[in-house]
Design a protein around this motif. Structure first.
Motif, short mmCIF file in Angstrom:
data_model
loop_
_atom_site.label_atom_id
_atom_site.label_comp_id
_atom_site.label_asym_id
_atom_site.label_seq_id
_atom_site.Cartn_x
_atom_site.Cartn_y
_atom_site.Cartn_z
N ASN A 123 66.76 98.75 33.97
CA ASN A 123 67.64 98.88 36.00
C ASN A 123 65.90 99.71 36.47
OD1 ASN A 123 69.83 98.44 35.74
ND2 ASN A 123 70.60 100.66 34.64
N GLU A 124 64.63 100.22 35.23
CA GLU A 124 63.80 101.29 35.74
C GLU A 124 62.54 100.77 35.98
OE1 GLU A 124 64.41 104.34 36.86
OE2 GLU A 124 66.77 104.71 37.02
N LEU A 125 62.44 99.30 34.86
CA LEU A 125 60.94 99.10 34.88
C LEU A 125 61.17 97.83 35.35
CD1 LEU A 125 60.21 100.56 31.64
CD2 LEU A 125 59.51 101.81 34.20
N GLY A 126 62.39 96.66 35.35
CA GLY A 126 62.63 95.49 35.92
C GLY A 126 62.12 94.88 35.08
N GLU A 127 61.84 95.30 33.43
CA GLU A 127 61.87 94.05 32.31
C GLU A 127 62.96 93.91 31.81
OE1 GLU A 127 58.48 94.09 29.18
OE2 GLU A 127 58.24 95.23 30.97
N GLU A 128 63.12 93.06 30.88
CA GLU A 128 63.89 92.80 29.70
C GLU A 128 62.98 92.10 28.40
OE1 GLU A 128 67.76 89.85 28.44
OE2 GLU A 128 66.31 89.42 30.78
N LEU A 129 64.11 93.07 27.72
CA LEU A 129 63.07 93.66 26.18
C LEU A 129 63.95 92.29 25.68
CD1 LEU A 129 63.72 97.60 25.36
CD2 LEU A 129 62.00 96.63 26.11
N GLN A 130 62.72 91.61 24.58
CA GLN A 130 63.17 91.05 23.73
C GLN A 130 64.18 90.91 22.56
OE1 GLN A 130 59.53 88.86 21.67
NE2 GLN A 130 57.87 88.87 23.43
N PRO A 131 65.29 89.82 22.31
CA PRO A 131 65.52 89.94 21.41
C PRO A 131 65.54 91.05 20.21
CG PRO A 131 65.58 87.58 21.62
CD PRO A 131 64.35 88.47 22.40
N ARG A 132 66.60 90.79 19.19
CA ARG A 132 66.37 91.78 17.72
C ARG A 132 65.33 91.12 16.93
NH1 ARG A 132 68.71 95.86 14.53
NH2 ARG A 132 68.92 95.11 12.07
N VAL A 133 64.76 91.35 16.33
CA VAL A 133 63.49 90.83 15.19
C VAL A 133 64.13 90.90 13.96
CG1 VAL A 133 61.76 90.09 13.89
CG2 VAL A 133 62.26 90.29 16.83
N ASP A 134 64.49 90.33 13.14
CA ASP A 134 65.60 90.12 11.94
C ASP A 134 64.19 90.50 10.52
OD1 ASP A 134 66.60 90.16 9.60
OD2 ASP A 134 66.77 88.37 9.08
N VAL A 135 63.80 91.27 10.31
CA VAL A 135 62.99 92.02 9.12
C VAL A 135 63.11 92.55 8.30
CG1 VAL A 135 61.39 93.12 11.52
CG2 VAL A 135 63.34 94.48 9.93
N ARG A 136 64.30 91.79 7.60
CA ARG A 136 65.06 92.46 6.14
C ARG A 136 64.25 91.41 5.47
NH1 ARG A 136 71.25 90.80 6.73
NH2 ARG A 136 70.22 89.15 8.16
N LEU A 137 64.46 91.46 4.29
CA LEU A 137 62.55 91.15 2.89
C LEU A 137 64.05 90.04 2.47
CD1 LEU A 137 60.18 94.43 1.69
CD2 LEU A 137 59.96 92.28 3.20
N PRO A 138 63.89 89.24 1.65
CA PRO A 138 64.61 88.52 0.52
C PRO A 138 65.18 88.57 -1.02
CG PRO A 138 62.57 87.54 0.64
CD PRO A 138 62.40 88.69 1.98
N GLU A 139 65.96 89.22 -0.90
CA GLU A 139 66.16 90.02 -2.22
C GLU A 139 65.06 89.48 -3.83
OE1 GLU A 139 70.87 90.10 -2.56
OE2 GLU A 139 71.28 90.97 -0.89
N ARG A 140 65.38 90.21 -4.15
CA ARG A 140 64.75 90.48 -4.89
C ARG A 140 65.34 89.76 -6.56
NH1 ARG A 140 62.03 96.07 -5.32
NH2 ARG A 140 61.12 95.72 -3.30
N ALA A 141 64.84 88.62 -7.06
CA ALA A 141 65.31 87.73 -8.19
C ALA A 141 65.40 88.35 -9.59
CB ALA A 141 64.93 86.45 -7.93
N VAL A 142 66.58 89.23 -9.55
CA VAL A 142 66.20 89.83 -11.28
C VAL A 142 66.78 88.23 -12.32
CG1 VAL A 142 67.72 91.47 -12.64
CG2 VAL A 142 67.12 91.37 -9.96
N PRO A 143 66.06 88.30 -12.80
CA PRO A 143 65.86 87.90 -13.94
C PRO A 143 67.29 87.78 -14.97
CG PRO A 143 63.97 89.56 -14.54
CD PRO A 143 64.38 89.26 -13.24
#
Length: 748
Positions: free
Chosen positions: A371-391
């Motif tokens: 509304n104020e700047l006339g620019e649409e932000l990009q969608p959410r970026v997935d920054v989750r790290l893969p779960e650590r494989a526990v031996p």
């Protein structure tokens, strides 16, 4: 001889030895109660002529209700008896109960401690109580007066200058009242007092103006103080042109953007720790004053101290953050970080060496940029790290001693526990046995003709091998492997149905077998493991069901309650199927509907209590010698199946409605004074009397009780069927919830 007068013994002093017996003149019992004009009054003992104050009041016209009957002569006399009597005498405490005359006035008090004023005007209120002719004087409290105020003279009968006591006629508007050395000037009275004196024939005078003192004039002048020269736009303009003025350049920005915050979600890859860590942050930019605050969002059990403020709110310079002295030159406005420069999917460098990756923003920030700047932000970026494989340690091989579950219990628990049986699997696959034909994979010449039947039991995953007898085989046949949990040595795991598919090779106890074939039943089970392949005689099932139900309880009522799980008074398809499964009949849905249709005489898709009794009980008497029940209709009715499904959905929705109303009633009815908190919260949300269902849900959530919007809508439509969900009278709704609580609280 002179006549001797009798001596009055009452005049002698009461001294020891000089007293004489006193003889009573009247031995009657004294009575202090009397009835005067039909009113019971109390008199002083020994003063029969003394009575309380009486006043004349207007007599209320007596009413004799005749009803539908004609008036008799006695009633006519009663009506005409009191026509000429307009007044009656009553005690003052009865006629003037809570009748108070109220006068306003003031008196002057000299002030000698200061040269700023000579006197002080003190305003008072005079109360005259007509019931006992007592008076009271109150002084209204005034802010910052410097003197104690309130009750000036307590309530009692005031003495009069002419002798006796003060009367109501002595207080006149416009005259001075002398009380205990004070001269109180009466200025006005209330409307009730004026009406009382007008009825008495002595009206009060007009109101008198009240006098003021220098102290009051000073207080009034402070309240109405105005500048000598008002500030105009021209004056402000001239001051600014000359380099002066008191204009705040940032005030407009604060007024327009107060409480507006841009919120970005970021992560920081921390490589300073021995183990790589991705730390989440929230970057907030305050539009009111262009300040920034950074908060760290600590994950659960992260091991860090809980200090969420990473950067305290303030203006952040673009370069390295350093503390500047008082002689340092102030930074310009464009040298500070601004929130309009942030974008989603962007890496920003803040506080010198910290690189924050912005991966998301809240909904307000996204709308603000559009509304104020006339620019649409990009969608959410997935920054989750893969779960650590526990031996995990490898499961030791099965030794063959004891059952498989017992051996695994000693591996998973330090103290082995009793293995739990899968009763759901046992109940669903009871009696299902998969049979396969096999032979030795690498047989000896004498074992080439040997045939084996392998049986796999789905109910408990057990496995057994049987060798059928053959003619002239020369080997004792029979049980080759006991039924139990065995391991396939080819896969190293327990036997599974897929291991026994024809063409596979299995190995058990060092014996290799080649699967040759399977029976027809096993083929159908492989196609659908949950299929009910067993055929039942529905007529026999019906008779067995009736006999089994009769053996449950002596009363049919208890039997019906046993299977009516939701206590709604009817049995649906699901409840009827559970009743059949309880007695060991695992029927297909079509067969369940056939038996249920036999019970349902009205064919409405559900079985009521009366229908259940008619189908379960035998008739008390019959007209034939050998009476038989109606046979079971074995045909499938698609229309009845649809009605049964509809009734099941309706009953499920009814249960949800009752549950929603009951839970809302538990909150508003059982908790003391909780409804007052909800009403206050509704007033904070809106000033209107009609609100939406979403606003009611938000109000309940604000006071600590979360409800689904569907449950709130169900409760509203149940209590008010014609209500509009976007305009609900919440006061009437809460009142209906409280009044109908006991109607829906208990299960029927």
């Amino acid at each position: 001889m002179a006549q001797v007068s009798p001596a009055d013994l009452k005049s002698l002093p009461n001294l020891p030895g000089y007293t004489f017996p006193e003889y009573k003149e009247n031995y009657g019992r004294p009575n202090s109660w009397n009835v005067v004009n039909g009113v019971r009054i109390e008199q002083k003992e020994g003063f029969s002529h003394d009575k309380p104050k009486f006043v004349k009041v207007s007599k209320v016209q007596d009413v004799w209700r005749s009803g539908s009957l004609p008036d008799s002569q006695t009633r006519a006399v009663f009506k005409n008896a009191g026509k000429d009597i307009q007044f009656q005498e009553l005690p003052a405490w009865d006629a003037f109960d809570r009748h108070v005359l109220r006068f306003s006035g003031y008196f002057k008090e000299s002030v000698v401690e200061t040269n700023l004023e000579n006197f002080r005007v003190r305003k008072v209120v005079i109360y005259y109580y007509l019931e006992d002719d007592t008076c009271q004087i109150q002084e209204p409290k005034q802010d910052n007066s410097g003197m104690p105020q309130g009750q000036l003279i307590r309530r009692h009968r005031f003495p009069s200058l002419e002798g006796g006591y003060l009367k109501a006629e002595d207080i006149r508007v416009g005259s001075a009242l002398q009380i205990y050395g004070r001269s109180i000037f009466v200025t006005d009275c209330d409307p009730f007092t004026r009406e009382y004196f007008e009825q008495a024939g002595v009206p009060q005078g007009p109101p008198e103006p009240e006098e003021t003192d220098p102290f009051q004039e000073t207080r009034d002048a402070m309240k109405n103080h105005a500048p000598v020269q008002p500030r105009t736009y021209e004056k402000i303009y001239r001051e600014v042109m000359l380099g002066g003025g008191h204009i705040n350049a940032d005030m407009q920005q604060f007024l327009e953007n107060d409480k507006k915050v841009l919120r970005f979600y970021a992560v920081l890859d921390d490589v300073t720790t021995p183990q790589f860590e991705r730390r989440p942050f929230t970057i907030m930019f305050f539009l009111a004053d262009d300040t920034i605050e950074i908060r760290e969002q600590y994950p659960l059990n992260c091991g860090r101290d809980n200090f969420p403020i990473f950067f305290r709110r303030g203006k952040m310079p673009m370069s390295a953050y350093k503390v500047e002295g008082p002689q340092a030159q102030a930074r310009k406005k464009n040298e500070f970080v601004h929130g309009h420069d942030f974008r989603v999917n962007m890496t920003v460098q803040l506080l010198g060496t910290n690189h924050f990756f912005l991966y998301d923003a809240d909904e307000f920030t996204r709308k603000y940029f559009i509304n104020e700047l006339g620019e649409e932000l990009q969608p959410r970026v997935d920054v989750r790290l893969p779960e650590r494989a526990v031996p995990r340690a490898k499961t030791p091989p099965y030794t063959g001693y004891g059952s498989w579950d017992d051996s695994m219990g000693s591996v998973t628990h330090l103290i082995p526990k009793l293995p739990k049986k899968d009763f759901v699997k046992l109940f669903r696959h009871e009696g299902k046995v998969l049979r396969f034909k096999a032979k030795f994979a690498n047989p000896k010449p004498e074992d080439a003709d040997r045939i084996f039947v392998m049986s796999y039991y789905l109910q408990d995953d057990t496995f057994a091998i049987h060798e059928p007898p053959q003619r002239n085989l020369g080997i004792v046949t029979g049980r080759f492997l006991e039924k139990g949990t065995h391991m396939n040595q080819v896969t190293g795991e327990l036997f599974q149905p897929n291991d026994l598919i024809p063409g596979n090779i299995v190995k058990v106890y060092n014996n290799e077998f080649l699967i040759v074939d399977m029976d027809e039943y096993s083929k159908k089970v492989f196609e659908n493991p949950d299929a009910l392949l067993r055929k039942f005689d529905l007529e026999a099932v019906l008779q067995k069901l009736r006999d089994s139900m009769r053996q449950q309880y002596p009363l049919v009522r208890d039997i019906f309650r046993r299977f009516d799980g939701d206590h709604d008074g009817v049995l649906t398809v699901a409840e009827f199927q559970q009743a059949l499964e309880k007695f060991g009949f695992q029927l297909a849905p079509e067969d369940v509907l056939k038996i249920m249709r036999h019970f349902d005489t009205r064919k409405d898709g559900q079985v009521s209590y009366n229908e259940f009794c008619d189908a379960l009980l035998d008739p008390d008497w019959t007209t034939v010698m050998l009476h038989t029940n109606h046979p079971l209709d074995d045909s499938h009715d698609h229309a009845y199946a649809e009605r049964a499904m509809v009734k099941t959905a309706e009953r499920a929705e009814t249960t949800q409605v009752r549950k929603a109303v009951r839970e809302l009633g538990d909150v508003l009815y059982k908790k003391h004074n909780f409804i007052i908190r909800v009403l206050k919260e509704m007033q904070h949300i809106t000033h209107e009397d009609h609100v939406s269902a979403e606003q009611i849900k938000d109000a309940l959530e604000q006071v600590g009780h979360s409800f689904h919007i569907e449950d709130v809508q169900r409760a509203i439509l149940y209590l008010e069927p014609e209500a509009d969900l976007s305009a609900v009278d919440y006061r009437k709704l809460f009142r209906d919830v409280v009044t109908s609580f006991h109607d829906v609280s208990a299960s029927r």
